[in-house]
Design an enzyme around this catalytic site. Structure first.
Site, PDB file in Angstrom:
ATOM      1  CG  ASP A  78      30.650 -32.299 -68.506  1.00 27.44           C
ATOM      2  OD1 ASP A  78      31.215 -31.763 -67.536  1.00 27.44           O
ATOM      3  OD2 ASP A  78      30.167 -31.669 -69.453  1.00 27.44           O
ATOM      4  CG  ASP A  99      14.801 -32.524 -60.528  1.00 30.03           C
ATOM      5  OD1 ASP A  99      13.841 -33.304 -60.578  1.00 30.03           O
ATOM      6  OD2 ASP A  99      14.729 -31.323 -60.846  1.00 30.03           O
ATOM      7  CG  ASP A 154      27.740 -43.836 -61.188  1.00 31.88           C
ATOM      8  OD1 ASP A 154      27.688 -43.519 -62.386  1.00 31.88           O
ATOM      9  OD2 ASP A 154      27.594 -45.010 -60.784  1.00 31.88           O
ATOM     10  CG  ASP A 186      30.009 -33.167 -61.398  1.00 30.82           C
ATOM     11  OD1 ASP A 186      31.193 -32.822 -61.522  1.00 30.82           O
ATOM     12  OD2 ASP A 186      29.054 -32.515 -61.861  1.00 30.82           O
ATOM     13  CG  HIS A 220      30.726 -28.353 -66.917  1.00 27.99           C
ATOM     14  ND1 HIS A 220      30.499 -29.164 -68.006  1.00 27.99           N
ATOM     15  CD2 HIS A 220      30.806 -27.091 -67.415  1.00 27.99           C
ATOM     16  CE1 HIS A 220      30.445 -28.435 -69.107  1.00 27.99           C
ATOM     17  NE2 HIS A 220      30.635 -27.166 -68.782  1.00 27.99           N
ATOM     18  CB  VAL A 280      12.938 -36.686 -62.446  1.00 27.12           C
ATOM     19  CG1 VAL A 280      11.576 -37.382 -62.275  1.00 27.12           C
ATOM     20  CG2 VAL A 280      14.068 -37.712 -62.466  1.00 27.12           C
ATOM     21  CG  ASN A 292      10.764 -34.683 -59.506  1.00 27.22           C
ATOM     22  OD1 ASN A 292      10.554 -33.514 -59.845  1.00 27.22           O
ATOM     23  ND2 ASN A 292      11.968 -35.151 -59.223  1.00 27.22           N
ATOM     24  CB  ILE A 307      14.587 -27.838 -63.374  1.00 23.60           C
ATOM     25  CG1 ILE A 307      15.612 -28.981 -63.465  1.00 23.60           C
ATOM     26  CG2 ILE A 307      15.188 -26.637 -62.666  1.00 23.60           C
ATOM     27  CD1 ILE A 307      16.781 -28.700 -64.385  1.00 23.60           C
ATOM     28  CG  ASN A 359      31.518 -21.142 -73.585  1.00 27.20           C
ATOM     29  OD1 ASN A 359      30.533 -21.241 -74.307  1.00 27.20           O
ATOM     30  ND2 ASN A 359      31.671 -21.868 -72.487  1.00 27.20           N
ATOM     31  CB  ALA A 416      32.874 -27.489 -82.471  1.00 29.76           C
ATOM     32  CB  SER A 451      28.717 -25.995 -71.136  1.00 29.62           C
ATOM     33  OG  SER A 451      30.065 -26.074 -71.491  1.00 29.62           O
TER      34      SER A 451
END
Length: 510
Positions: A261, A270, A283, A285, A289, A300, A303, A307, A387, A398, A452
């Protein structure tokens, strides 16, 4: 036969002019018995059929593009000529047809079209094709007068086992970009059956949504945003976690999920504890996305932050990133294919790709080789359906054999209004894809819509399954997901909706 191929446009032009001449002759003298117009019509018609038959374009290209186009033009000229009432009209029509044929196949028209409709391709490698050594030699011969650079598409040493050493790219000088269609046709004329534009893969703009608040059943986890994960309710995650705890389920090894991505924010609160870096450039972004997808697949759990994911603790899965898209959400077919190889070489058990683009035969073949390579290395490849609210058969990767394709559904298990459908595909499955809360860079959280978002749900579940059964392959995985899934409001278009507990229980069954 070479002369027939080379002069195809002029033979077709002669066929059109013969129609005009034939009607002009009848107009001047209805009782005329001259055979020359008829001879020209039938002669050029036969030569046209031969030039089309012996041309080196693929069968489907000729059947679905060239023949309908040419017959359409012929019908239009026929109707015009049939309704002309004077000699001047026939003369103007004949000149117009001649100029049309000359214009269509001239660089002047191609240059004008290229300026208005500039192809969305990689400027460093506009064309991608597959060829053997003899065909490559002919390609170089046919393109000798053009300012092009032909190179191996992929690292032949690194990717030798992936059988991608037959794929090449063509880079056309900026000043000659209008020749892209001519160059493509000359590659076909070299006997190459697969050639296409190395298009830019562009993510759909992130569709921000409001989190959908649901109930908070007894998950046995302390993550504060569990009530925003409506998908957990529909996937019966309370029962899933209870099953893992009560049966003291232990993984055979930790499974690695690779997110292909825009990169992943490895420092996210998280994600960090489960993140494994394979290259520092991957590492971060600048888009969000990739980080959003990583959180869905492997956040995770338990914790006290944000989420949770399917893995209740850190024994089951880890997540990594291969950055194949820029911070603007764009990449190339070539780059994504190379990313699949890189993920497989870095021991990915599951490869999650929430991306896709316009399909072509050469792209499909290259993707298929990369997927086969990943499968042989033990990886299951999961791909978003897309989409565009259309048949996903039109979208690569796909539509590639060997991948599990994921559609998006809403809280009522309706196919999301934007989601492509998988009716024409072999292995399609459904997951939550509307109002999905997950991680974004900077220790933040947001809700987005999209296939996605549905894709990493399936990738996360497959990660759990691979941790319990490292030898699990794609075909068995799909059969389990589909066999244990439940119907949606339109299962034929979405596939079955995943049920994690039943999927894990089915692993132990023959």
């Amino acid at each position: 036969m070479t002369a027939l191929q080379t002069n195809y446009p002029y033979i077709f032009g002669a066929l059109l002019l013969s129609v005009v001449w034939w009607f002009a002759t009848i107009h001047r003298n209805p009782d005329s018995r001259t055979v020359w117009p008829s001879l020209l019509f039938w002669g050029s018609g036969i030569l046209y059929a031969l030039s089309l038959y012996f041309s080196t374009f693929s069968f489907w290209y000729k059947l679905l593009l060239m023949l309908p186009r040419d017959l359409g033009i012929l019908a239009v000229v026929f109707l015009i000529a049939n309704n002309i009432k004077n000699s001047r009209g026939f003369f103007v029509t004949a000149v117009s047809v001649a100029l049309l044929i000359l214009g269509i196949y001239s660089s002047i028209v191609q240059q004008a079209v290229a300026k208005v409709f500039k192809p969305n391709v990689d400027p460093q490698a506009e064309l991608l094709f597959e060829a053997d050594e003899a065909q490559l030699k002919l390609v170089k011969h046919h393109l000798r007068k053009y300012n092009v650079k032909i190179e191996k598409a992929f690292d032949s040493k690194k990717d030798k086992d992936a059988n991608l050493d037959r794929f090449y790219t063509i880079n056309i000088e900026d000043k000659d970009e209008h020749h892209i269609h001519t160059v493509s046709n000359l590659v076909y004329a070299s006997g190459v059956s697969s050639v296409g534009q190395n298009r830019i893969v562009q993510l759909s703009p992130l569709d921000k949504a409001s989190p959908i608040e649901g109930q908070r059943p007894g998950y046995g986890l302390n993550d504060p945003q569990l009530n925003l994960l409506w998908g957990f309710e529909r996937m019966k995650m309370a029962e899933f976690y209870t099953y893992l705890r009560n049966n003291k389920i232990k993984p055979k090894r930790k499974a690695r999920i690779a997110i292909l991505d825009t990169g992943v924010d490895k420092n996210h609160e998280d994600i960090n504890a489960r993140y494994v870096s394979i290259k520092s450039a991957y590492d971060r972004d600048g888009n969000s996305h990739g980080t959003h997808c990583a959180g869905i697949a492997a956040a995770v759990s338990n914790n006290g932050k944000g989420i949770a994911s399917f893995a209740p603790d850190d024994r089951f899965v880890e997540v990594t990133s291969v950055k194949v898209l820029s911070d603007q959400g764009s990449g190339t077919d070539k780059g994504v294919i190379a990313g699949i190889i890189e993920a497989a070489d870095n021991k990915a058990d599951v490869i999650s790709m929430s991306l896709g683009g316009h399909s072509s035969e050469v792209k499909r073949r290259a993707f298929a080789q990369a997927v086969r390579y990943a499968n042989k290395r033990g990886a299951i490849v999961v791909v978003a359906a897309g989409n565009e609210s259309q048949d996903a058969i039109r979208v690569s990767p796909a539509n590639v054999d060997g991948v599990i394709v994921v559609t998006a559904v809403d809280q009522q298990l309706n196919r999301a209004r934007f989601s492509n459908w998988i009716s024409s595909l072999k292995w399609g499955i459904a997951a939550p894809g509307v109002g999905i809360q997950s991680t974004i860079p900077g220790n933040k959280y947001a809700a987005y819509n999209g296939t996605s978002m549905a894709t990493p749900y399936v990738a996360g579940l497959l990660g759990m399954m691979k941790a319990l059964d490292p030898k699990l392959d794609t075909e068995k995985a799909y059969k389990i997901l589909s066999g244990t899934g439940i119907d949606t409001q339109d299962t034929s278009k979405t596939g079955k909706f995943i049920q994690p507990l039943q999927a894990l229980q089915a692993l132990s069954k023959p």
